[in-house]
Write a protein that holds these residues in place. Sequence first.
Motif, PDB file in Angstrom:
ATOM      1  N   TYR A  31       0.822  -1.203   0.000  1.00 28.26           N
ATOM      2  CA  TYR A  31       0.000   0.000   0.000  1.00 28.26           C
ATOM      3  C   TYR A  31       0.860   1.258   0.000  1.00 28.26           C
ATOM      4  CZ  TYR A  31      -3.489   3.426   1.420  1.00 28.26           C
ATOM      5  OH  TYR A  31      -4.302   4.524   1.474  1.00 28.26           O
ATOM      6  N   ARG A  34       2.922   1.581  -3.269  1.00 24.04           N
ATOM      7  CA  ARG A  34       2.101   1.596  -4.498  1.00 24.04           C
ATOM      8  C   ARG A  34       2.624   0.611  -5.540  1.00 24.04           C
ATOM      9  NH1 ARG A  34      -1.225   6.467  -4.887  1.00 24.04           N
ATOM     10  NH2 ARG A  34      -0.878   7.688  -3.014  1.00 24.04           N
ATOM     11  N   ARG A 117      -3.826  -1.202  -4.910  1.00 19.51           N
ATOM     12  CA  ARG A 117      -3.691  -0.438  -3.662  1.00 19.51           C
ATOM     13  C   ARG A 117      -4.837  -0.756  -2.700  1.00 19.51           C
ATOM     14  NH1 ARG A 117      -3.131   5.454  -1.892  1.00 19.51           N
ATOM     15  NH2 ARG A 117      -1.319   5.236  -0.534  1.00 19.51           N
TER      16      ARG A 117
END
Length: 154
Positions: A31, A34, A117
């Motif tokens: 996360y 990315r 994501r």
Amino acid sequence: MYSVLLVIHSAFRWLVLGSVLYGIYRGGRGYSRRVSFTRFDNSIRHTTATIAHIQLLIGYILYFNSPLVSYFRAHFTEARHQFDLLFFGLIHILLMTLAIVFITVGSSVSKRMDSDREKFKTMTIWFSLALVIILTAIPWPFSPLANRPYIRTF
């Protein structure tokens, strides 16, 4: 057989904790950086849920065959005042079931997300919530709720 499953359940908790922690690490890393949700990330998500389900199955077998839990159910009004009996007769099983539900939801919802994501974010949030519950419901040797050794032996 009961004592063998108890030892397996005790040792298997480390595999559950390790896989959940690694799933949280991979989710948070993915996360924040990315990066793409790879096949490896997907296998971590799936493996974590599978390990948790196996542990829950072993736990249910132990629960329904436990002399401690049998006593708790047969003498509920007296046993509920003894915290060790209350913990294993009610609290442990409910919290661990809830934690596995969170892992299952996190795994399932993450798999269905469109963006990488969002997959990482979903996995991280649900696995983290499950980890907090698991850490609370494990009968650690230092726990005031109920204590057992880090690893049971025969």
